[in-house]
Design a protein around this motif. Structure first.
Motif, mmCIF file in Angstrom:
data_model
loop_
_atom_site.group_PDB
_atom_site.id
_atom_site.type_symbol
_atom_site.label_atom_id
_atom_site.label_comp_id
_atom_site.label_asym_id
_atom_site.label_seq_id
_atom_site.Cartn_x
_atom_site.Cartn_y
_atom_site.Cartn_z
ATOM 1 N N GLN A 36 0.861 -1.184 0.000
ATOM 2 C CA GLN A 36 0.000 0.000 0.000
ATOM 3 C C GLN A 36 0.898 1.236 0.000
ATOM 4 O OE1 GLN A 36 -2.357 1.410 3.533
ATOM 5 N NE2 GLN A 36 -4.034 0.643 2.257
ATOM 6 N N LEU A 37 0.663 2.134 -0.930
ATOM 7 C CA LEU A 37 1.475 3.341 -1.039
ATOM 8 C C LEU A 37 0.900 4.455 -0.169
ATOM 9 C CD1 LEU A 37 1.996 3.319 -4.914
ATOM 10 C CD2 LEU A 37 3.521 2.421 -3.141
ATOM 11 N N ALA A 38 1.686 5.466 0.089
ATOM 12 C CA ALA A 38 1.221 6.611 0.877
ATOM 13 C C ALA A 38 0.346 7.539 0.039
ATOM 14 C CB ALA A 38 2.419 7.391 1.434
ATOM 15 N N GLU A 39 0.484 7.471 -1.271
ATOM 16 C CA GLU A 39 -0.291 8.322 -2.178
ATOM 17 C C GLU A 39 -1.764 7.912 -2.181
ATOM 18 O OE1 GLU A 39 -0.297 9.457 -6.919
ATOM 19 O OE2 GLU A 39 1.372 8.332 -6.080
ATOM 20 N N THR A 40 -2.647 8.900 -2.142
ATOM 21 C CA THR A 40 -4.079 8.622 -2.087
ATOM 22 C C THR A 40 -4.805 9.156 -3.322
ATOM 23 O OG1 THR A 40 -4.562 10.669 -0.907
ATOM 24 C CG2 THR A 40 -4.119 8.713 0.434
ATOM 25 N N PHE A 41 -6.048 8.717 -3.461
ATOM 26 C CA PHE A 41 -6.954 9.231 -4.477
ATOM 27 C C PHE A 41 -8.332 9.346 -3.844
ATOM 28 C CE2 PHE A 41 -7.248 4.661 -4.766
ATOM 29 C CZ PHE A 41 -8.588 4.414 -4.983
ATOM 30 N N GLU A 42 -9.216 10.095 -4.481
ATOM 31 C CA GLU A 42 -10.566 10.289 -3.936
ATOM 32 C C GLU A 42 -11.630 9.817 -4.914
ATOM 33 O OE1 GLU A 42 -11.421 14.194 -2.526
ATOM 34 O OE2 GLU A 42 -9.864 14.121 -0.998
#
Length: 119
Positions: A36-42
């Motif tokens: 799991q990466l730290a980068e997110t999406f919405e």
């Protein structure tokens, strides 16, 4: 003789100019590692239903990108030795290690997970 020469030239041109044409554009692969990466999406403009209370309200979800290492397999699930492992394949979807996914490599570009499949 001429036919054989044309076939040889055609194979050479395909190998040099269109190497992606020699491999399938969609393959099966098993997930050998997942991070799991730290980068997110919405995901915006969602409608949430609370069936217990009979309420409906707007919502959004913030989720993490995932990165996978994939091992290409044949249609029976056996490792395909003609492909190296595919590291760094990113997806918004979550897959467990061992899951089998369909992977597209359009025009020989970077692999993209289409979705989970069952062999």
């Amino acid at each position: 003789m001429l036919e054989k020469m044309i076939q040889t030239v055609a194979r050479k041109i395909i190998a040099q100019e269109y190497p992606h044409a020699k491999s399938p554009s969609v393959v099966y692969a098993t997930v050998s590692a997942a991070t799991q990466l730290a980068e997110t999406f919405e995901l915006n403009n969602l409608v949430i239903y609370n069936e217990a209370k009979g309420e409906v309200f707007p919502g959004r979800i913030t989720a993490f990108w995932n990165e996978y290492t994939l091992v290409v397999v044949d249609r029976w699930g056996n490792k395909d030795e003609s492909f190296p492992a595919l590291p760094g394949v990113r997806s918004k979807a979550q897959y467990k290690v061992g899951a089998v996914v369909a992977v597209a490599m359009a025009y020989g570009d970077s692999p993209a997970i289409i979705g989970e499949v069952q062999l």
